[in-house]
Scaffold this active site. Sequence first.
Site, PDB file in Angstrom:
ATOM      1  N   CYS A   1      -1.821   8.990   2.987  1.00 10.35           N
ATOM      2  CA  CYS A   1      -1.758   8.581   1.579  1.00 10.35           C
ATOM      3  C   CYS A   1      -3.021   8.923   0.796  1.00 10.35           C
ATOM      4  O   CYS A   1      -3.010   8.851  -0.438  1.00 10.35           O
ATOM      5  CB  CYS A   1      -1.457   7.091   1.478  1.00 10.35           C
ATOM      6  SG  CYS A   1      -2.695   6.038   2.249  1.00 10.35           S
TER       7      CYS A   1
ATOM      8  N   GLU B   1       0.885  -1.166   0.000  1.00 11.54           N
ATOM      9  CA  GLU B   1       0.000   0.000   0.000  1.00 11.54           C
ATOM     10  C   GLU B   1       0.920   1.211   0.000  1.00 11.54           C
ATOM     11  O   GLU B   1       1.591   1.491   0.987  1.00 11.54           O
ATOM     12  CB  GLU B   1      -0.904  -0.031   1.239  1.00 11.54           C
ATOM     13  CG  GLU B   1      -2.160   0.808   1.100  1.00 11.54           C
ATOM     14  CD  GLU B   1      -1.908   2.275   1.397  1.00 11.54           C
ATOM     15  OE1 GLU B   1      -1.789   3.053   0.421  1.00 11.54           O
ATOM     16  OE2 GLU B   1      -1.817   2.634   2.572  1.00 11.54           O
TER      17      GLU B   1
END
Length: 463
Positions: free
Chosen positions: A270, A236
């Site tokens: 993010c 990720e």
Amino acid sequence: MVTSTIPVHNKYTWDVIKVLEETPYEKAEEILDRAVKGFKTMRSMPSYKRAEILEEVSDRLRKRQEDYARIIAQEAGKPLKYARREAYRASVTMKFSAEESKRIYGEVIPFDAEPRGINRFAYYVREPIGPIVAITPFNDPLNLVAHKLGPAIAAGNSVILKPATLTPLSALELSNELINVGLPEEALQVVITSGGGKLINKILDDDRIKMVTFTGGVEAADQIIRSHGIKKYAMELGNNSPVIVWEDADVDKAVPLIVDAGFESQGQNCIHAQRILIHEKIYEEVKEKLIEQTSKLIVGDPLSDSTDVGPMITENEAKRVESWVDEAIKEGANLLIGHKRSRNIYYPTILENVNPKSKVAVKEIFGPVMLLYKVHDIDETINIANSTPYGLQTGIFTNDIKIAKKFIDGLQFGGVLINDTSDFRVDFMPFGGYKFSGLGREGIRFAIEEMTEIKLVIYNFNI
């Protein structure tokens, strides 16, 4: 054996909170042996028992939410109101992991769909993959650890956890909770070591490690994959999130959400809202309201209930963000608000007219900076949104379902959120992205699929 130490600092005062012993390189073989032993124990543990462990930890997280929130606020600099939210979410992550541990299903395959399959019966089951190395970042030091540990334990794996050395205290506290409620000690080991250190590289090199689950930057992920051979990887990674505000959007509802998405956790997120693409007809209105809302944010001590924006993780990171904005201004960007720094505090900043080749436009800023773009039509907007190497999540504010559908079809992102920003996640949804935003998906059920192997069984009744 000489043991080194790692100090953990309060990111606002920079006082030392705790000094931890670094895990010695000489312990690598012992750690690997224990991980193999832990895997044998975990794969034979019935799912109800794994569920009980995870459920108990979820309850403890909920009861100790304030304790965990204060740890997060100190070690990560995350304002207390957001730290409380993270602690609550970690309890939810563990609860859903407990539930999903009892729902790891297989499937019967209808072999008579092809003549050669007549009189054959087939099914598959999912089995735990083996010892897993989990590497987690500093920005969500509790819940992103929960997102690794919860599904791995639910699936019946052992874990070697390497939390960020800047923020290891939440991870250690959660790991201790798991051991205290009955998880075998060899099933979860925490290593305290620097990111690219000899110890973690030796562990990653070993063939007994069957999977690496990593959350962090693209460059580090690339190095891990290139250096450590054939294993299963779940990654990720980064993003440069666009949020689209179309001409029919409810501006007064959109603006507070965008400001929160841009500056929550100092933009160290993010799915932080980095690029705001605003239809030309409402550009000036949205711009002025974003500036006004941003000017009201309180910057300061993350342990204060009134603080909206705290310190960045290090002064070097704040200086990096400051230099990227300096560069963008030299390349023609207009500064609308912010661009002030005091040690590792960088004030919320908004730019417009950014050169499309500037670092702040192309890369992930990972700081409290938003860029405003004036857009004219759907195709142009989609092209701008898709123009970076990332594709994790995006948000679109519109009340026209046909407009929304055109954006959904054209945007290359793992998540497309209608009438919301990029910065929304519930912890059981599939979470991951296109392009350099990662490999595989998180979200408990989806992470369990990554952390298990399919075993096919076929009975031949022709004999």
